[in-house]
Design a protein around this motif. Structure first.
Motif, PDB file in Angstrom:
ATOM      1  N   SER A  77       0.833  -1.208   0.000  1.00 14.00           N
ATOM      2  CA  SER A  77       0.000   0.000   0.000  1.00 14.00           C
ATOM      3  C   SER A  77       0.867   1.257   0.000  1.00 14.00           C
ATOM      4  O   SER A  77       0.610   2.203  -0.762  1.00 14.00           O
ATOM      5  CB  SER A  77      -0.906  -0.043   1.212  1.00 14.00           C
ATOM      6  OG  SER A  77      -1.573   1.152   1.371  1.00 14.00           O
ATOM      7  N   THR A 120       3.962   1.488  -1.046  1.00 18.10           N
ATOM      8  CA  THR A 120       4.659   1.590  -2.330  1.00 18.10           C
ATOM      9  C   THR A 120       3.753   2.219  -3.384  1.00 18.10           C
ATOM     10  O   THR A 120       4.184   3.084  -4.148  1.00 18.10           O
ATOM     11  CB  THR A 120       5.100   0.194  -2.801  1.00 18.10           C
ATOM     12  OG1 THR A 120       5.744  -0.464  -1.734  1.00 18.10           O
ATOM     13  CG2 THR A 120       6.040   0.301  -3.971  1.00 18.10           C
ATOM     14  N   ALA A 121       2.485   1.780  -3.402  1.00 22.18           N
ATOM     15  CA  ALA A 121       1.545   2.354  -4.368  1.00 22.18           C
ATOM     16  C   ALA A 121       1.381   3.841  -4.116  1.00 22.18           C
ATOM     17  O   ALA A 121       1.405   4.654  -5.054  1.00 22.18           O
ATOM     18  CB  ALA A 121       0.199   1.637  -4.258  1.00 22.18           C
ATOM     19  N   LEU A 122       1.264   4.224  -2.839  1.00 22.80           N
ATOM     20  CA  LEU A 122       1.092   5.639  -2.510  1.00 22.80           C
ATOM     21  C   LEU A 122       2.314   6.444  -2.938  1.00 22.80           C
ATOM     22  O   LEU A 122       2.199   7.528  -3.522  1.00 22.80           O
ATOM     23  CB  LEU A 122       0.859   5.760  -1.002  1.00 22.80           C
ATOM     24  CG  LEU A 122       0.354   7.093  -0.505  1.00 22.80           C
ATOM     25  CD1 LEU A 122      -1.019   7.344  -1.059  1.00 22.80           C
ATOM     26  CD2 LEU A 122       0.318   7.098   0.996  1.00 22.80           C
ATOM     27  N   PHE A 123       3.512   5.891  -2.680  1.00 20.57           N
ATOM     28  CA  PHE A 123       4.743   6.598  -3.058  1.00 20.57           C
ATOM     29  C   PHE A 123       4.800   6.769  -4.577  1.00 20.57           C
ATOM     30  O   PHE A 123       5.173   7.833  -5.078  1.00 20.57           O
ATOM     31  CB  PHE A 123       5.956   5.805  -2.563  1.00 20.57           C
ATOM     32  CG  PHE A 123       7.256   6.553  -2.647  1.00 20.57           C
ATOM     33  CD1 PHE A 123       7.721   7.273  -1.573  1.00 20.57           C
ATOM     34  CD2 PHE A 123       8.002   6.527  -3.807  1.00 20.57           C
ATOM     35  CE1 PHE A 123       8.913   7.965  -1.654  1.00 20.57           C
ATOM     36  CE2 PHE A 123       9.196   7.215  -3.887  1.00 20.57           C
ATOM     37  CZ  PHE A 123       9.651   7.931  -2.812  1.00 20.57           C
ATOM     38  N   SER A 124       4.389   5.703  -5.323  1.00 34.19           N
ATOM     39  CA  SER A 124       4.454   5.794  -6.784  1.00 34.19           C
ATOM     40  C   SER A 124       3.476   6.841  -7.309  1.00 34.19           C
ATOM     41  O   SER A 124       3.810   7.587  -8.239  1.00 34.19           O
ATOM     42  CB  SER A 124       4.152   4.445  -7.408  1.00 34.19           C
ATOM     43  OG  SER A 124       5.010   3.471  -6.883  1.00 34.19           O
ATOM     44  N   ILE A 125       2.293   6.906  -6.699  1.00 38.82           N
ATOM     45  CA  ILE A 125       1.320   7.919  -7.130  1.00 38.82           C
ATOM     46  C   ILE A 125       1.894   9.319  -6.888  1.00 38.82           C
ATOM     47  O   ILE A 125       1.810  10.200  -7.741  1.00 38.82           O
ATOM     48  CB  ILE A 125      -0.015   7.726  -6.391  1.00 38.82           C
ATOM     49  CG1 ILE A 125      -0.659   6.399  -6.807  1.00 38.82           C
ATOM     50  CG2 ILE A 125      -0.965   8.853  -6.680  1.00 38.82           C
ATOM     51  CD1 ILE A 125      -1.851   6.019  -5.966  1.00 38.82           C
ATOM     52  N   LEU A 150       5.042  10.089  -6.710  1.00 40.66           N
ATOM     53  CA  LEU A 150       6.156  10.294  -7.650  1.00 40.66           C
ATOM     54  C   LEU A 150       5.633  10.738  -9.006  1.00 40.66           C
ATOM     55  O   LEU A 150       6.168  11.666  -9.623  1.00 40.66           O
ATOM     56  CB  LEU A 150       6.943   8.994  -7.779  1.00 40.66           C
ATOM     57  CG  LEU A 150       8.199   9.003  -8.640  1.00 40.66           C
ATOM     58  CD1 LEU A 150       9.235   9.915  -8.023  1.00 40.66           C
ATOM     59  CD2 LEU A 150       8.765   7.614  -8.772  1.00 40.66           C
ATOM     60  N   TYR A 151       4.536  10.087  -9.458  1.00 42.20           N
ATOM     61  CA  TYR A 151       3.934  10.491 -10.729  1.00 42.20           C
ATOM     62  C   TYR A 151       3.461  11.944 -10.643  1.00 42.20           C
ATOM     63  O   TYR A 151       3.683  12.731 -11.576  1.00 42.20           O
ATOM     64  CB  TYR A 151       2.774   9.554 -11.070  1.00 42.20           C
ATOM     65  CG  TYR A 151       1.898  10.057 -12.180  1.00 42.20           C
ATOM     66  CD1 TYR A 151       2.379  10.128 -13.481  1.00 42.20           C
ATOM     67  CD2 TYR A 151       0.598  10.484 -11.928  1.00 42.20           C
ATOM     68  CE1 TYR A 151       1.585  10.603 -14.493  1.00 42.20           C
ATOM     69  CE2 TYR A 151      -0.197  10.959 -12.938  1.00 42.20           C
ATOM     70  CZ  TYR A 151       0.296  11.021 -14.227  1.00 42.20           C
ATOM     71  OH  TYR A 151      -0.488  11.508 -15.215  1.00 42.20           O
ATOM     72  N   LEU A 160       6.475  14.263 -10.917  1.00 43.39           N
ATOM     73  CA  LEU A 160       7.175  14.288 -12.200  1.00 43.39           C
ATOM     74  C   LEU A 160       6.331  14.889 -13.316  1.00 43.39           C
ATOM     75  O   LEU A 160       6.897  15.395 -14.287  1.00 43.39           O
ATOM     76  CB  LEU A 160       7.582  12.860 -12.593  1.00 43.39           C
ATOM     77  CG  LEU A 160       8.712  12.238 -11.781  1.00 43.39           C
ATOM     78  CD1 LEU A 160       8.964  10.832 -12.259  1.00 43.39           C
ATOM     79  CD2 LEU A 160       9.974  13.049 -11.910  1.00 43.39           C
ATOM     80  N   SER A 161       4.995  14.817 -13.199  1.00 40.15           N
ATOM     81  CA  SER A 161       4.218  15.129 -14.397  1.00 40.15           C
ATOM     82  C   SER A 161       3.396  16.401 -14.291  1.00 40.15           C
ATOM     83  O   SER A 161       2.711  16.737 -15.241  1.00 40.15           O
ATOM     84  CB  SER A 161       3.296  13.959 -14.726  1.00 40.15           C
ATOM     85  OG  SER A 161       2.371  13.824 -13.695  1.00 40.15           O
ATOM     86  N   MET A 201       1.892  18.872  -3.535  1.00 42.50           N
ATOM     87  CA  MET A 201       0.942  17.880  -3.027  1.00 42.50           C
ATOM     88  C   MET A 201       1.468  16.465  -3.270  1.00 42.50           C
ATOM     89  O   MET A 201       1.339  15.581  -2.412  1.00 42.50           O
ATOM     90  CB  MET A 201      -0.425  18.081  -3.689  1.00 42.50           C
ATOM     91  CG  MET A 201      -1.144  19.295  -3.162  1.00 42.50           C
ATOM     92  SD  MET A 201      -2.884  19.300  -3.583  1.00 42.50           S
ATOM     93  CE  MET A 201      -2.878  20.303  -5.024  1.00 42.50           C
ATOM     94  N   GLU A 213       3.961  15.678  -0.580  1.00 41.01           N
ATOM     95  CA  GLU A 213       3.344  15.318   0.700  1.00 41.01           C
ATOM     96  C   GLU A 213       2.894  13.865   0.690  1.00 41.01           C
ATOM     97  O   GLU A 213       3.036  13.150   1.688  1.00 41.01           O
ATOM     98  CB  GLU A 213       2.140  16.226   0.980  1.00 41.01           C
ATOM     99  CG  GLU A 213       2.471  17.702   1.132  1.00 41.01           C
ATOM    100  CD  GLU A 213       3.323  17.974   2.339  1.00 41.01           C
ATOM    101  OE1 GLU A 213       3.332  17.161   3.262  1.00 41.01           O
ATOM    102  OE2 GLU A 213       3.995  19.015   2.350  1.00 41.01           O
ATOM    103  N   LEU A 214       2.351  13.405  -0.463  1.00 45.57           N
ATOM    104  CA  LEU A 214       1.930  12.005  -0.543  1.00 45.57           C
ATOM    105  C   LEU A 214       3.129  11.080  -0.358  1.00 45.57           C
ATOM    106  O   LEU A 214       3.054  10.061   0.336  1.00 45.57           O
ATOM    107  CB  LEU A 214       1.267  11.736  -1.894  1.00 45.57           C
ATOM    108  CG  LEU A 214      -0.114  12.326  -2.096  1.00 45.57           C
ATOM    109  CD1 LEU A 214      -0.605  12.010  -3.494  1.00 45.57           C
ATOM    110  CD2 LEU A 214      -1.069  11.751  -1.088  1.00 45.57           C
ATOM    111  N   ASN A 265       4.149  10.870   3.239  1.00 43.84           N
ATOM    112  CA  ASN A 265       3.206  10.071   4.014  1.00 43.84           C
ATOM    113  C   ASN A 265       3.398   8.586   3.785  1.00 43.84           C
ATOM    114  O   ASN A 265       3.227   7.787   4.706  1.00 43.84           O
ATOM    115  CB  ASN A 265       1.778  10.484   3.667  1.00 43.84           C
ATOM    116  CG  ASN A 265       1.309  11.601   4.541  1.00 43.84           C
ATOM    117  OD1 ASN A 265       1.100  11.410   5.721  1.00 43.84           O
ATOM    118  ND2 ASN A 265       1.189  12.775   3.983  1.00 43.84           N
TER     119      ASN A 265
END
Lengths: 103, 167
Positions: free
Chosen positions: A11, A13-18, A20-21, A24-25, A34, A37-38, A41
């Motif tokens: 969970s 890892t998914a939050l960190f990847s979101i 990161l996206y 970056l984008s 924002m 901050e994710l 967290n």
């Protein structure tokens, strides 16, 4: 039954990847903040989950998470102050246009 | 019971986070961020960290999210100007995030952690207080100075200097 450690890690890892996206984008400086901050967290969830499942008798994981929260608060305050100062000068917070220090 | 609660908080946290990065309206993104932070507070309750859940609500939902909302309001012309929020490299960003996720997924799926079956005594607030004024007292004081410096720095940076008399 308690939640296994790997669920927390997946969970987070998914939050960190979101996050990161998001960092970056986006081209809006506040949206980038924002995403940051994710990501912070997600790290907190990992710290507390490891502390709960590996050293449940100590609170070291929670202490680190509290330090991360304090530093995230300081970072958010300074970053938003910079964003407002930049907006006042240029009426834009698009990070693609903030290139006056580029060589 | 607990897996069910975990899934509800996961939907709140991850759904809110997805909303933050996908919505076109910055104001809605900040509201999704509040939803995500609340889900994380639920995570901390499930992890026997009740104090941290309270801190999460007070600091993140109460302070940081409201600060972000203020910044969005103060730069509102950006919000109404109908231009895309994504930059030109958003495809590369998506690929990087996806690759990161699937590579890091190998860690929780494969590593055997030295798990402990002990149950915490439930007085984690006492332990936190003793640790903060015991073995972690120097980082604690440094963080308080850092917060003071950030407070003063934010005020000085965001101050409107256009109509200040120079003496």
């Amino acid at each position: 039954m308690t939640i296994p450690l790997s669920w927390w890690l997946i969970s987070a890892t998914a939050l960190f990847s979101i996050g990161l996206y998001g960092v970056l984008s986006n081209k809006n400086a506040i949206a980038i903040l924002m995403g940051l901050e994710l990501m912070l967290n997600a790290v907190n969830i990992n710290l507390v989950a490891f502390g709960r499942h590996i050293t449940p008798l100590e609170v070291t994981g929670q202490i680190f998470a509290i330090f991360v929260i304090a530093i995230a608060a300081a970072e958010a305050a300074v970053a938003l102050a910079i964003i407002i100062a930049v907006y006042r000068q240029r009426t834009s917070i698009n990070v693609e246009q903030l290139d006056s220090m580029r060589f | 019971m607990e897996p069910f609660v975990f899934f509800i908080f996961s939907i709140l946290t991850l759904g809110g986070a997805l909303g933050v990065v996908t919505t076109k309206n910055l104001y809605y993104a900040a509201l999704f961020l509040i939803m995500s932070f609340s889900g994380m507070a639920g995570y901390f309750v499930l992890l026997d960290a009740g104090f941290l859940a309270a801190v999460q609500i007070v600091v993140y939902v109460g302070a940081i999210a409201v600060l972000i909302l203020f910044a969005i309001m103060l730069s509102r012309k950006v919000m109404t100007r109908n231009e895309p929020l994504l930059n030109r490299q958003w495809g590369l960003g998506l690929a990087t995030a996806a690759i990161f996720f699937f590579v890091m997924l190998a860690v929780p799926l494969n590593v055997k952690w030295p798990l402990s079956n002990e149950v915490s005594s439930g007085n984690e607030l006492v332990q936190l207080g003793l640790a903060f004024l015991g073995s972690y007292v120097i980082p604690f004081e440094v963080v308080s100075i850092l917060l003071l410096v950030a407070l003063i720095g934010a005020i000085i940076l965001a101050r409107d200097t256009s109509d200040v008399e120079v003496e």
